[in-house]
Design a protein around this motif. Structure first.
Motif, PDB file in Angstrom:
ATOM      1  N   HIS A 344       6.217  -4.070   3.964  1.00  0.00           N
ATOM      2  CA  HIS A 344       6.386  -5.127   3.143  1.00  0.00           C
ATOM      3  C   HIS A 344       7.865  -5.929   3.253  1.00  0.00           C
ATOM      4  N   ASN A 345       8.654  -5.410   3.884  1.00  0.00           N
ATOM      5  CA  ASN A 345      10.100  -6.087   3.949  1.00  0.00           C
ATOM      6  C   ASN A 345      10.328  -6.357   5.413  1.00  0.00           C
ATOM      7  N   SER A 347      11.107  -9.167   6.816  1.00  0.00           N
ATOM      8  CA  SER A 347      11.471 -10.509   6.504  1.00  0.00           C
ATOM      9  C   SER A 347      12.093 -11.354   7.654  1.00  0.00           C
ATOM     10  N   GLU A 392      -1.750  -6.446  -2.325  1.00  0.00           N
ATOM     11  CA  GLU A 392      -0.415  -7.134  -2.825  1.00  0.00           C
ATOM     12  C   GLU A 392       0.077  -7.918  -2.044  1.00  0.00           C
ATOM     13  N   ASP A 393       0.207  -9.388  -2.791  1.00  0.00           N
ATOM     14  CA  ASP A 393       0.603 -10.496  -1.986  1.00  0.00           C
ATOM     15  C   ASP A 393       2.157 -10.345  -1.773  1.00  0.00           C
ATOM     16  N   TYR A 394       2.708 -10.503  -0.362  1.00  0.00           N
ATOM     17  CA  TYR A 394       4.084 -10.408   0.046  1.00  0.00           C
ATOM     18  C   TYR A 394       4.051 -11.317   1.447  1.00  0.00           C
ATOM     19  N   ASP A 395       5.347 -11.772   1.598  1.00  0.00           N
ATOM     20  CA  ASP A 395       5.541 -12.475   2.746  1.00  0.00           C
ATOM     21  C   ASP A 395       6.275 -11.553   3.982  1.00  0.00           C
TER      22      ASP A 395
END
Length: 446
Positions: A344-345, A347, A392-395
């Motif tokens: 989830h990270n 980035s 779960e929304d995440y970029d």
């Protein structure tokens, strides 16, 4: 008598020479004025022609670099000025250059202004005035690539399910699948792109696409098909592992049987090429994987697995045999290897991910989705009804300068929003040929 006649003729001749002199003296300003006008007119023509040539060169030059500057006004202005002045020689210092990006990033317009240079007219009361030229260089149809799904036969070469999205407003997404469902997007998911193109059809509601997909497109060629493979002979490291809590800086080389980064550990890949020869590049727990301009080459069916709580911060190779690439799957790999990003990270994924035989799977967690009657969700006809478990929304990749993905298949599930940028000028990682149309498909608009 003869003497008198001779004297009269001489007096007449002398008088005619005076008349000619007077007439000539009266004609000189007219003749010189005409010559001066002609010289000045020729000079103005040459000056305007030079300005136009410089404006054309400046517009083309700025347009060629437009993607590298991401349309930033100051950068485009600086590039246009440099090209204009390089083509104006000794007159460059007096010219004013104004450049702007127009038509929503589809063209660059350049205007040049200078003072006329009147060499003779000023002596006759004439005044200098402004002279100008302008040019517009247009870029044909965008052409920046964010995603190509290479598989031409699979039912879902590009697939988004369980509340996922791809946000790529400045580049194109291509599915080469000729299946009627070659591009498969659930109504809970969405693609935003400059262009969405499917060689076959698509599955999904109209509201899931912006713009609507273009179907029956020609298949997109693999822009990296001719890329030279990396040598995989021997082993520099075997069963490489970073233990819990350790901070390690790795060296480029051939890593046989994978790499494992345990929880609470940090592995930094220094600049160079890392050949993962068999096994898995696995990052567990809350471990951290960083790459300072490193290229990851996967041989003998090696893959990746980045766990949900991991931190992934990767800059691809900026030089050498993998320049522009972040991940490169050996073209001789078997079809269907799965490269899994659950983090989830994650980035920063700057560079190009090239998996010509593999499937890139970006998913919220490792829990297998199940549908009705215990079937896997992949087997359900209606994916919306098959969703199971919370999402779960995440970029993902949202801090990357650019990310390009060329894979056999791409699948997103359970929450990720894959953000694909084209800010090519914000990184030292070069853009591989074919990913962005740098210097191509550009012309001066008449």
């Amino acid at each position: 008598m003869l003497k008198k006649i001779s004297e009269l003729l001489q007096r007449f001749a002398r008088a005619e020479r005076g008349n000619v002199a007077v007439l000539f003296s009266l004609t000189i300003p007219v003749v010189m004025g005409g010559v001066a006008f002609g010289v000045d007119a020729a000079q103005v023509h040459l000056q305007r022609s030079g300005l136009q040539d410089a404006a054309d060169a400046a517009a083309l030059g700025a347009a060629k670099e437009l993607y590298m500057t991401s349309g930033r006004t100051n950068a485009v202005q600086a590039i246009a000025e440099a090209y204009a002045k390089a083509n104006l020689g000794r007159y460059a210092e007096t010219v004013r250059v104004v450049a702007q990006v127009v038509d929503q990033g589809g063209a660059v317009q350049v205007a040049l202004t200078d003072r006329t240079r009147m060499y003779f007219a000023s002596f006759m009361g004439g005044e200098d005035s402004d002279i100008s030229a302008s040019a517009t260089a247009r870029i044909a149809g965008g052409g920046r690539i964010c995603v190509i799904g290479l598989n031409e036969e699979n039912k879902a070469t590009i697939r988004l399910k369980s509340k996922t999205s791809i946000t790529a407003p400045t580049c194109a997404i291509y599915s080469n699948s000729k299946s009627k469902d070659g591009l498969d997007v659930q109504s809970s998911s969405k693609i935003i792109s400059e262009l969405i193109c499917s060689a076959g059809g698509y599955k999904g509601k109209g509201t899931s696409f912006k713009p609507g997909p273009t179907t029956d497109c020609p298949t997109a060629e693999d822009p990296l098909a001719g890329r030279a493979v990396v040598s995989t002979n021997g082993c520099d490291f075997t069963d490489y592992q970073v233990d819990e809590g350790d901070f390690v800086i790795a060296k480029p080389g051939i890593y046989c049987n994978g790499i494992t980064v345990k929880k609470k550990a940090t592995l930094t890949l220094s600049e160079g090429v890392y050949v993962i020869k068999g096994g898995v590049l696995k990052v567990e727990g809350d471990a951290v994987l960083k790459a300072d301009y490193a290229g990851l080459y996967f041989a003998e069916d090696a893959t990746i697995e980045f766990g949900k709580d991991t931190t992934i911060d990767l800059n691809g190779a900026r030089a050498g045999e993998m320049a522009g690439l972040l991940m490169f799957e050996d073209p001789n790999a078997k079809t269907g290897n799965i490269y899994e990003i659950y983090s989830h990270n994650a980035s920063n994924l700057t560079g190009t991910i090239y998996l010509p035989k593999g499937k890139l799977k970006i998913q919220g967690d490792v829990t297998k989705e199940t549908g009705k009657n215990g079937k896997a969700a992949d087997e359900e006809e209606d994916e919306d009804e098959a969703e199971a478990g919370a999402t779960e929304d995440y970029d993902i990749a949202h801090q990357s300068a650019y990310t390009a993905i060329v894979v056999n298949q791409l699948e997103l599930a359970k929450g990720p929003n894959l953000v694909l940028k084209t800010d090519y000028g914000a990184t030292d990682v070069p853009v591989p040929d074919g990913i962005a149309p740098i210097g191509r498909n550009i012309w001066i608009e008449e």
